[in-house]
Write a protein that holds these residues in place. Structure first.
Motif, PDB file in Angstrom:
ATOM      1  N   TYR A 128       0.857  -1.184   0.000  1.00 29.58           N
ATOM      2  CA  TYR A 128       0.000   0.000   0.000  1.00 29.58           C
ATOM      3  C   TYR A 128       0.894   1.236   0.000  1.00 29.58           C
ATOM      4  O   TYR A 128       1.426   1.611   1.042  1.00 29.58           O
ATOM      5  CB  TYR A 128      -0.939  -0.013   1.215  1.00 29.58           C
ATOM      6  N   PRO A 129       1.089   1.848  -1.156  1.00 33.17           N
ATOM      7  CA  PRO A 129       2.041   2.953  -1.269  1.00 33.17           C
ATOM      8  C   PRO A 129       1.635   4.216  -0.504  1.00 33.17           C
ATOM      9  O   PRO A 129       2.488   4.998  -0.119  1.00 33.17           O
ATOM     10  CB  PRO A 129       2.112   3.222  -2.770  1.00 33.17           C
ATOM     11  N   GLU A 130       0.350   4.391  -0.272  1.00 31.65           N
ATOM     12  CA  GLU A 130      -0.089   5.594   0.433  1.00 31.65           C
ATOM     13  C   GLU A 130       0.298   5.495   1.901  1.00 31.65           C
ATOM     14  O   GLU A 130       0.218   4.436   2.518  1.00 31.65           O
ATOM     15  CB  GLU A 130      -1.604   5.749   0.312  1.00 31.65           C
ATOM     16  N   GLU A 131       0.761   6.606   2.455  1.00 33.06           N
ATOM     17  CA  GLU A 131       1.150   6.626   3.857  1.00 33.06           C
ATOM     18  C   GLU A 131      -0.036   6.277   4.750  1.00 33.06           C
ATOM     19  O   GLU A 131       0.080   5.553   5.727  1.00 33.06           O
ATOM     20  CB  GLU A 131       1.708   8.005   4.222  1.00 33.06           C
ATOM     21  N   ASP A 132      -1.187   6.794   4.387  1.00 32.92           N
ATOM     22  CA  ASP A 132      -2.424   6.563   5.129  1.00 32.92           C
ATOM     23  C   ASP A 132      -3.219   5.479   4.398  1.00 32.92           C
ATOM     24  O   ASP A 132      -3.410   5.565   3.180  1.00 32.92           O
ATOM     25  CB  ASP A 132      -3.217   7.881   5.182  1.00 32.92           C
ATOM     26  N   LEU A 133      -3.671   4.473   5.113  1.00 33.65           N
ATOM     27  CA  LEU A 133      -4.450   3.406   4.485  1.00 33.65           C
ATOM     28  C   LEU A 133      -5.895   3.809   4.212  1.00 33.65           C
ATOM     29  O   LEU A 133      -6.654   3.048   3.628  1.00 33.65           O
ATOM     30  CB  LEU A 133      -4.424   2.157   5.370  1.00 33.65           C
ATOM     31  N   GLY A 134      -6.272   5.015   4.597  1.00 30.75           N
ATOM     32  CA  GLY A 134      -7.646   5.477   4.417  1.00 30.75           C
ATOM     33  C   GLY A 134      -8.181   5.351   3.004  1.00 30.75           C
ATOM     34  O   GLY A 134      -9.300   4.847   2.808  1.00 30.75           O
ATOM     35  N   PRO A 135      -7.431   5.790   1.989  1.00 31.30           N
ATOM     36  CA  PRO A 135      -7.950   5.654   0.622  1.00 31.30           C
ATOM     37  C   PRO A 135      -8.162   4.203   0.197  1.00 31.30           C
ATOM     38  O   PRO A 135      -9.149   3.882  -0.456  1.00 31.30           O
ATOM     39  CB  PRO A 135      -6.873   6.332  -0.234  1.00 31.30           C
ATOM     40  N   ALA A 136      -7.245   3.322   0.583  1.00 32.38           N
ATOM     41  CA  ALA A 136      -7.411   1.902   0.248  1.00 32.38           C
ATOM     42  C   ALA A 136      -8.620   1.338   0.978  1.00 32.38           C
ATOM     43  O   ALA A 136      -9.395   0.561   0.416  1.00 32.38           O
ATOM     44  CB  ALA A 136      -6.148   1.121   0.625  1.00 32.38           C
ATOM     45  N   GLU A 137      -8.797   1.723   2.226  1.00 32.55           N
ATOM     46  CA  GLU A 137      -9.944   1.270   3.010  1.00 32.55           C
ATOM     47  C   GLU A 137     -11.250   1.715   2.350  1.00 32.55           C
ATOM     48  O   GLU A 137     -12.190   0.937   2.229  1.00 32.55           O
ATOM     49  CB  GLU A 137      -9.851   1.826   4.435  1.00 32.55           C
ATOM     50  N   GLU A 138     -11.284   2.953   1.903  1.00 33.34           N
ATOM     51  CA  GLU A 138     -12.489   3.477   1.250  1.00 33.34           C
ATOM     52  C   GLU A 138     -12.783   2.719  -0.044  1.00 33.34           C
ATOM     53  O   GLU A 138     -13.924   2.348  -0.318  1.00 33.34           O
ATOM     54  CB  GLU A 138     -12.340   4.976   0.978  1.00 33.34           C
ATOM     55  N   ARG A 139     -11.743   2.459  -0.852  1.00 33.40           N
ATOM     56  CA  ARG A 139     -11.950   1.743  -2.116  1.00 33.40           C
ATOM     57  C   ARG A 139     -12.502   0.338  -1.869  1.00 33.40           C
ATOM     58  O   ARG A 139     -13.441  -0.090  -2.543  1.00 33.40           O
ATOM     59  CB  ARG A 139     -10.639   1.667  -2.910  1.00 33.40           C
ATOM     60  N   LEU A 140     -11.924  -0.381  -0.905  1.00 33.48           N
ATOM     61  CA  LEU A 140     -12.398  -1.739  -0.639  1.00 33.48           C
ATOM     62  C   LEU A 140     -13.822  -1.720  -0.090  1.00 33.48           C
ATOM     63  O   LEU A 140     -14.654  -2.536  -0.482  1.00 33.48           O
ATOM     64  CB  LEU A 140     -11.456  -2.475   0.319  1.00 33.48           C
ATOM     65  N   ALA A 141     -14.114  -0.801   0.799  1.00 30.46           N
ATOM     66  CA  ALA A 141     -15.470  -0.712   1.352  1.00 30.46           C
ATOM     67  C   ALA A 141     -16.483  -0.449   0.234  1.00 30.46           C
ATOM     68  O   ALA A 141     -17.516  -1.128   0.145  1.00 30.46           O
ATOM     69  CB  ALA A 141     -15.550   0.387   2.411  1.00 30.46           C
ATOM     70  N   LEU A 142     -16.189   0.505  -0.630  1.00 32.66           N
ATOM     71  CA  LEU A 142     -17.113   0.817  -1.732  1.00 32.66           C
ATOM     72  C   LEU A 142     -17.264  -0.359  -2.681  1.00 32.66           C
ATOM     73  O   LEU A 142     -18.371  -0.662  -3.144  1.00 32.66           O
ATOM     74  CB  LEU A 142     -16.635   2.060  -2.492  1.00 32.66           C
ATOM     75  N   PHE A 143     -16.148  -1.033  -2.978  1.00 34.53           N
ATOM     76  CA  PHE A 143     -16.212  -2.192  -3.866  1.00 34.53           C
ATOM     77  C   PHE A 143     -17.095  -3.283  -3.274  1.00 34.53           C
ATOM     78  O   PHE A 143     -17.990  -3.811  -3.938  1.00 34.53           O
ATOM     79  CB  PHE A 143     -14.814  -2.752  -4.148  1.00 34.53           C
ATOM     80  N   LEU A 144     -16.844  -3.640  -2.008  1.00 33.78           N
ATOM     81  CA  LEU A 144     -17.612  -4.716  -1.391  1.00 33.78           C
ATOM     82  C   LEU A 144     -19.088  -4.350  -1.255  1.00 33.78           C
ATOM     83  O   LEU A 144     -19.959  -5.202  -1.471  1.00 33.78           O
ATOM     84  CB  LEU A 144     -17.020  -5.091  -0.032  1.00 33.78           C
ATOM     85  N   MET A 145     -19.371  -3.114  -0.918  1.00 29.91           N
ATOM     86  CA  MET A 145     -20.770  -2.708  -0.819  1.00 29.91           C
ATOM     87  C   MET A 145     -21.464  -2.866  -2.164  1.00 29.91           C
ATOM     88  O   MET A 145     -22.588  -3.387  -2.244  1.00 29.91           O
ATOM     89  CB  MET A 145     -20.884  -1.269  -0.303  1.00 29.91           C
ATOM     90  N   GLN A 146     -20.826  -2.426  -3.225  1.00 27.91           N
ATOM     91  CA  GLN A 146     -21.421  -2.553  -4.554  1.00 27.91           C
ATOM     92  C   GLN A 146     -21.565  -4.014  -4.945  1.00 27.91           C
ATOM     93  O   GLN A 146     -22.619  -4.434  -5.440  1.00 27.91           O
ATOM     94  CB  GLN A 146     -20.568  -1.818  -5.586  1.00 27.91           C
ATOM     95  N   TYR A 147     -20.535  -4.800  -4.727  1.00 22.20           N
ATOM     96  CA  TYR A 147     -20.562  -6.210  -5.101  1.00 22.20           C
ATOM     97  C   TYR A 147     -21.734  -6.937  -4.448  1.00 22.20           C
ATOM     98  O   TYR A 147     -22.384  -7.771  -5.072  1.00 22.20           O
ATOM     99  CB  TYR A 147     -19.240  -6.888  -4.705  1.00 22.20           C
ATOM    100  N   TRP A 148     -22.003  -6.606  -3.188  1.00 22.70           N
ATOM    101  CA  TRP A 148     -23.033  -7.323  -2.430  1.00 22.70           C
ATOM    102  C   TRP A 148     -24.413  -6.666  -2.521  1.00 22.70           C
ATOM    103  O   TRP A 148     -25.306  -7.002  -1.758  1.00 22.70           O
ATOM    104  CB  TRP A 148     -22.596  -7.486  -0.981  1.00 22.70           C
ATOM    105  N   GLY A 149     -24.592  -5.738  -3.444  1.00 24.56           N
ATOM    106  CA  GLY A 149     -25.932  -5.212  -3.707  1.00 24.56           C
ATOM    107  C   GLY A 149     -26.227  -3.854  -3.124  1.00 24.56           C
ATOM    108  O   GLY A 149     -27.368  -3.410  -3.126  1.00 24.56           O
TER     109      GLY A 149
END
Length: 136
Positions: free
Chosen positions: A45-66
């Protein structure tokens, strides 16, 4: 007796059945708590803060699951293998990823049928991301 047409019944999505956005945000936040301390995964995870990666995964999983389609609106098609191609994902990374995700899934306390469905997806996703052989 009035018959209810099948196509008029509203189907509940997995997203709604497990508690919606709050559940997925809890899952992903707990997962990234583990990743943040993991010597194998954290460098991916190249970003110093994991926040952006966390947001991307949360949005992806929410969309995937409906849930909301926000991920697709912001980022387009997930293209998961392509997005992970720059990173060496071998069996060790796979196992570390699953270890942190297992903790996160367990802490949700979902009904067994939902937990199993979610975990089966995580196993499949982790296997799908492997793009390198283990180093000897």
């Amino acid at each position: 007796m009035t018959e209810i047409r099948r196509d008029t019944l509203e189907q509940q999505t997995f997203f709604d059945a497990v508690g919606g956005e709050e559940t997925f945000r809890r899952l992903v936040h707990r997962f990234y708590q583990g990743v943040s301390e993991d010597p194998l995964l954290r460098p991916m995870y190249p970003e110093e803060d994991l926040g952006p990666a966390e947001e991307r995964l949360a949005l992806f999983l929410m969309q995937y699951w409906g849930g909301p389609r926000t991920y697709g609106e912001l980022r387009g098609h997930p293209r998961l293998r392509m997005r992970h191609a720059p990173f060496r994902v071998d069996r060790a990374a796979h196992d570390a990823w699953l270890r942190h995700m297992r903790t996160a899934v367990d802490e949700l306390g979902l009904e067994e049928r939902y937990e199993r469905q979610l975990w089966d997806y995580m196993l499949h996703a982790a296997n799908f991301m492997i793009n390198a052989e283990d180093e000897q």
